[in-house]
Scaffold this motif. Structure first.
Motif, PDB file in Angstrom:
ATOM      1  N   SER A  20      -5.132  -7.890   0.155  1.00 34.28           N
ATOM      2  CA  SER A  20      -3.908  -8.688   0.246  1.00 34.28           C
ATOM      3  C   SER A  20      -2.747  -7.837   0.743  1.00 34.28           C
ATOM      4  CB  SER A  20      -3.548  -9.274  -1.125  1.00 34.28           C
ATOM      5  OG  SER A  20      -3.282  -8.229  -2.047  1.00 34.28           O
ATOM      6  N   TRP A  21      -1.687  -8.534   1.183  1.00 29.68           N
ATOM      7  CA  TRP A  21      -0.428  -7.879   1.556  1.00 29.68           C
ATOM      8  C   TRP A  21       0.376  -7.696   0.273  1.00 29.68           C
ATOM      9  CZ3 TRP A  21       1.596  -5.566   5.798  1.00 29.68           C
ATOM     10  CH2 TRP A  21       2.981  -5.389   5.874  1.00 29.68           C
ATOM     11  N   SER A  22       0.016  -6.673  -0.481  1.00 31.10           N
ATOM     12  CA  SER A  22       0.669  -6.399  -1.757  1.00 31.10           C
ATOM     13  C   SER A  22       0.838  -4.898  -1.889  1.00 31.10           C
ATOM     14  CB  SER A  22      -0.173  -6.935  -2.915  1.00 31.10           C
ATOM     15  OG  SER A  22      -1.440  -6.293  -2.955  1.00 31.10           O
ATOM     16  N   ALA A  23       1.781  -4.483  -2.737  1.00 26.45           N
ATOM     17  CA  ALA A  23       2.074  -3.051  -2.860  1.00 26.45           C
ATOM     18  C   ALA A  23       0.846  -2.269  -3.297  1.00 26.45           C
ATOM     19  CB  ALA A  23       3.231  -2.844  -3.834  1.00 26.45           C
ATOM     20  N   GLY A  24       0.106  -2.805  -4.260  1.00 23.72           N
ATOM     21  CA  GLY A  24      -1.057  -2.092  -4.766  1.00 23.72           C
ATOM     22  C   GLY A  24      -2.125  -1.882  -3.716  1.00 23.72           C
ATOM     23  N   GLU A  25      -2.329  -2.884  -2.861  1.00 28.18           N
ATOM     24  CA  GLU A  25      -3.321  -2.762  -1.797  1.00 28.18           C
ATOM     25  C   GLU A  25      -2.802  -1.894  -0.648  1.00 28.18           C
ATOM     26  OE1 GLU A  25      -6.761  -4.220  -1.337  1.00 28.18           O
ATOM     27  OE2 GLU A  25      -6.325  -3.739  -3.427  1.00 28.18           O
ATOM     28  N   LEU A  26      -1.553  -2.113  -0.216  1.00 22.79           N
ATOM     29  CA  LEU A  26      -1.012  -1.334   0.897  1.00 22.79           C
ATOM     30  C   LEU A  26      -0.935   0.152   0.566  1.00 22.79           C
ATOM     31  CD1 LEU A  26       1.863  -3.650   2.202  1.00 22.79           C
ATOM     32  CD2 LEU A  26      -0.409  -3.317   3.183  1.00 22.79           C
ATOM     33  N   ALA A  27      -0.762   0.485  -0.707  1.00 29.49           N
ATOM     34  CA  ALA A  27      -0.682   1.890  -1.116  1.00 29.49           C
ATOM     35  C   ALA A  27      -1.993   2.631  -0.896  1.00 29.49           C
ATOM     36  CB  ALA A  27      -0.261   1.987  -2.570  1.00 29.49           C
ATOM     37  N   GLU A  63       8.518  -3.612  -4.157  1.00 30.81           N
ATOM     38  CA  GLU A  63       7.385  -3.264  -5.020  1.00 30.81           C
ATOM     39  C   GLU A  63       6.775  -1.922  -4.628  1.00 30.81           C
ATOM     40  OE1 GLU A  63       4.939  -6.679  -4.488  1.00 30.81           O
ATOM     41  OE2 GLU A  63       6.270  -7.998  -5.661  1.00 30.81           O
ATOM     42  N   LEU A  64       6.729  -1.626  -3.324  1.00 34.33           N
ATOM     43  CA  LEU A  64       6.240  -0.309  -2.888  1.00 34.33           C
ATOM     44  C   LEU A  64       7.132   0.806  -3.433  1.00 34.33           C
ATOM     45  CD1 LEU A  64       5.284  -0.968   0.861  1.00 34.33           C
ATOM     46  CD2 LEU A  64       3.712  -0.166  -0.910  1.00 34.33           C
ATOM     47  N   ALA A  65       8.428   0.596  -3.372  1.00 29.97           N
ATOM     48  CA  ALA A  65       9.378   1.610  -3.847  1.00 29.97           C
ATOM     49  C   ALA A  65       9.295   1.802  -5.355  1.00 29.97           C
ATOM     50  CB  ALA A  65      10.792   1.235  -3.446  1.00 29.97           C
ATOM     51  N   ALA A  66       8.788   0.775  -6.073  1.00 27.49           N
ATOM     52  CA  ALA A  66       8.719   0.841  -7.530  1.00 27.49           C
ATOM     53  C   ALA A  66       7.375   1.363  -8.044  1.00 27.49           C
ATOM     54  CB  ALA A  66       8.990  -0.543  -8.115  1.00 27.49           C
ATOM     55  N   LEU A  67       6.452   1.699  -7.158  1.00 24.66           N
ATOM     56  CA  LEU A  67       5.162   2.228  -7.590  1.00 24.66           C
ATOM     57  C   LEU A  67       5.339   3.571  -8.298  1.00 24.66           C
ATOM     58  CD1 LEU A  67       2.989   1.486  -4.408  1.00 24.66           C
ATOM     59  CD2 LEU A  67       2.786   0.356  -6.644  1.00 24.66           C
ATOM     60  N   PRO A  68       4.384   3.950  -9.160  1.00 28.13           N
ATOM     61  CA  PRO A  68       4.456   5.276  -9.797  1.00 28.13           C
ATOM     62  C   PRO A  68       4.602   6.403  -8.775  1.00 28.13           C
ATOM     63  CG  PRO A  68       2.767   3.941 -10.844  1.00 28.13           C
ATOM     64  CD  PRO A  68       3.249   3.156  -9.656  1.00 28.13           C
ATOM     65  N   ARG A  69       3.936   6.251  -7.623  1.00 27.39           N
ATOM     66  CA  ARG A  69       4.172   7.123  -6.473  1.00 27.39           C
ATOM     67  C   ARG A  69       4.939   6.291  -5.453  1.00 27.39           C
ATOM     68  NH1 ARG A  69      -0.471   9.675  -2.417  1.00 27.39           N
ATOM     69  NH2 ARG A  69       0.968  10.693  -0.960  1.00 27.39           N
ATOM     70  N   PRO A  70       6.259   6.349  -5.429  1.00 22.22           N
ATOM     71  CA  PRO A  70       7.051   5.436  -4.584  1.00 22.22           C
ATOM     72  C   PRO A  70       6.695   5.569  -3.107  1.00 22.22           C
ATOM     73  CG  PRO A  70       8.446   6.546  -6.197  1.00 22.22           C
ATOM     74  CD  PRO A  70       7.112   7.230  -6.230  1.00 22.22           C
ATOM     75  N   ARG A  71       6.601   4.422  -2.441  1.00 24.05           N
ATOM     76  CA  ARG A  71       6.157   4.406  -1.049  1.00 24.05           C
ATOM     77  C   ARG A  71       7.062   3.510  -0.215  1.00 24.05           C
ATOM     78  NH1 ARG A  71       0.504   5.651  -1.473  1.00 24.05           N
ATOM     79  NH2 ARG A  71       0.327   5.715   0.799  1.00 24.05           N
ATOM     80  N   LYS A  72       6.886   3.582   1.117  1.00 27.17           N
ATOM     81  CA  LYS A  72       7.586   2.709   2.066  1.00 27.17           C
ATOM     82  C   LYS A  72       6.679   2.481   3.260  1.00 27.17           C
ATOM     83  CE  LYS A  72       9.973   6.682   4.118  1.00 27.17           C
ATOM     84  NZ  LYS A  72      11.237   7.428   4.140  1.00 27.17           N
ATOM     85  N   HIS A  73       6.846   1.343   3.911  1.00 26.18           N
ATOM     86  CA  HIS A  73       6.009   0.991   5.056  1.00 26.18           C
ATOM     87  C   HIS A  73       6.582   1.612   6.320  1.00 26.18           C
ATOM     88  CE1 HIS A  73       3.800  -1.430   7.986  1.00 26.18           C
ATOM     89  NE2 HIS A  73       2.993  -1.798   7.006  1.00 26.18           N
ATOM     90  N   TYR A  74       5.708   2.200   7.139  1.00 31.81           N
ATOM     91  CA  TYR A  74       6.175   2.960   8.306  1.00 31.81           C
ATOM     92  C   TYR A  74       6.949   2.107   9.294  1.00 31.81           C
ATOM     93  CZ  TYR A  74       2.729   1.113  11.654  1.00 31.81           C
ATOM     94  OH  TYR A  74       2.018   0.296  12.491  1.00 31.81           O
ATOM     95  N   GLN A  75       6.598   0.817   9.455  1.00 35.32           N
ATOM     96  CA  GLN A  75       7.305  -0.001  10.447  1.00 35.32           C
ATOM     97  C   GLN A  75       8.757  -0.218  10.052  1.00 35.32           C
ATOM     98  OE1 GLN A  75       5.190  -3.559  11.548  1.00 35.32           O
ATOM     99  NE2 GLN A  75       3.381  -2.438  12.217  1.00 35.32           N
ATOM    100  N   TRP A  76       9.008  -0.316   8.761  1.00 36.47           N
ATOM    101  CA  TRP A  76      10.388  -0.474   8.310  1.00 36.47           C
ATOM    102  C   TRP A  76      11.124   0.868   8.355  1.00 36.47           C
ATOM    103  CZ3 TRP A  76       6.854  -4.077   7.648  1.00 36.47           C
ATOM    104  CH2 TRP A  76       7.270  -5.419   7.699  1.00 36.47           C
TER     105      TRP A  76
END
Length: 379
Positions: free
Chosen positions: A224-231, A168-181
């Motif tokens: 929450s632990w969700s793409a929208g919040e983590l972004a 879901e992070l990768a699919a955001l309008p501004r694609p993202r990734k979590h630093y730990q991964w």
């Protein structure tokens, strides 16, 4: 090594297969109560240089190792394809136990951990409360051991859970990734050790970006632990998908004037970090992240499912540190259930993630107050 007066550097052999490099203060007289300090990433025992003299002056024997995978400690495997098993949390606890025992202590007054060192300190207190009689967690709250599946005997088997948040992070309008991964990828070490700007400027940008000096560090709890919040997290936590960490922090490099004016990490002190990481690379520390993201060692940690930290505990972080909230709900769980004898949760203004370097005077004051309270509670 630009150390304050009263701190010495030494090596201790045969610590769970390691030759461990240790900084030590308050060693002049025997019989002092011991405090163990555990650093995080990308730091070293050197990160405690500003608080060690104050703890020693108050009567403590202070020990701060370069942990497994870091600095001048040797005996660990730095190969990406090497032994990941040795970096699991229970073995890091074994490292801490071995070091305490080597110095002739059956117990220590406190184990204090910062960043990933906070996780090790938490597990020290959870697994061996007889040895680690109190614990201070810094910049990374502890939410408790992973739970075991419960009441499943008569339920249909469930497929293995896969966290959708990365997709879901990768699919955001501004694609993202979590630093730990990202830190768990084969490329991460070379991205940083061979950063185009050099290791010194990479670390300058990294430390600046996560400090109170970066004015956009204004953290708040996520829902929450969700793409929208983590972004909502800064890019040093949730990165742009196409950028590595060296590229990420290069965008936030402080000006030459700001670097000259920096009092908490002047260039001559940063030069020690950069020289060490140029020599060793970052893979030793990155192995810790791989242990977590792989999920391989959750089963072992579930041995302590349902257990809490029952020794006196305390949390210290910078008010400008997103680390307090990077995993939604954990800061609250730590205070409500994971730690049953928490004596305080302190957010220090004027500090970001590097709290014991940015505000060492206030950290030292809080540590000494906690040590006094924990001792009084034990009597």
């Amino acid at each position: 090594m630009p150390l304050p007066s009263g701190i010495r550097s030494r090596f201790v052999d045969d610590i769970n297969g390691l030759r461990m490099h240790v900084l030590e203060a308050g060693f002049e007289t025997k019989g002092r109560p011991c405090v163990l300090l555990l650093h995080g990433f990308p730091e070293l025992a050197f990160s405690w240089r500003k608080v060690m003299p104050q703890l020693a002056a108050a009567g403590h024997h202070v020990i701060a190792p370069d942990q497994r995978g870091y600095g001048r400690t040797t005996g660990w495997d730095g190969d990406y394809d090497g032994d990941l098993n040795s970096f699991r949390l229970t073995n890091l606890v074994r490292d801490a136990l071995g070091l305490v025992s080597a110095f002739g202590y059956r117990s220590v007054d406190a184990v204090v951990g910062h960043d990933f060192g906070s996780s090790v300190a938490a597990w020290c207190a959870l697994v061996r409360p007889d040895v680690f009689r109190s614990v201070v967690l810094m910049s990374a709250p502890f939410g408790g051991p992973p739970p075991l599946p419960f009441n499943t005997a008569d339920a249909p088997p469930k497929p293995k859970h896969e966290d959708p948040v990365h997709r879901e992070l990768a699919a955001l309008p501004r694609p993202r990734k979590h630093y730990q991964w990202y830190y768990s990828t084969r490329e991460a070490n070379a991205d940083m050790q061979r950063a185009p700007q050099g290791v010194h400027d990479f670390l300058r940008g990294y430390y600046h970006h996560k400090s109170a000096d970066w004015k956009d560090n204004k953290p708040y709890p996520l829902k929450s632990w969700s793409a929208g919040e983590l972004a909502k997290l800064p890019t040093y936590y949730v990165m742009d998908l196409a950028r590595n960490m060296a590229e990420t922090v290069a965008e936030q490099m402080p000006s030459p004037e700001a670097i000259t004016a920096n009092q908490w990490l002047p260039d001559r002190e940063l030069a020690f970090y950069s020289a060490e990481y140029e020599r060793t690379g970052f893979q030793g520390g990155l192995q810790w992240y791989r242990c977590g993201t792989s999920g391989e060692f959750i089963g072992e940690l579930q041995t302590w499912s349902g257990r809490s930290i029952d020794v006196p505990s305390c949390f210290i972080s910078g008010k400008q540190d997103w680390g307090t909230y990077q995993r939604p709900g954990v800061y609250e769980a730590m205070q409500q259930s994971a730690c049953t004898r928490m004596l305080g949760a302190h957010l220090i203004d004027g500090a970001g993630h590097w709290v014991q370097q940015e505000q060492p005077g206030e950290v030292s004051r809080l540590l000494l107050r906690f040590l006094k309270q924990a001792t009084e509670r034990a009597q």
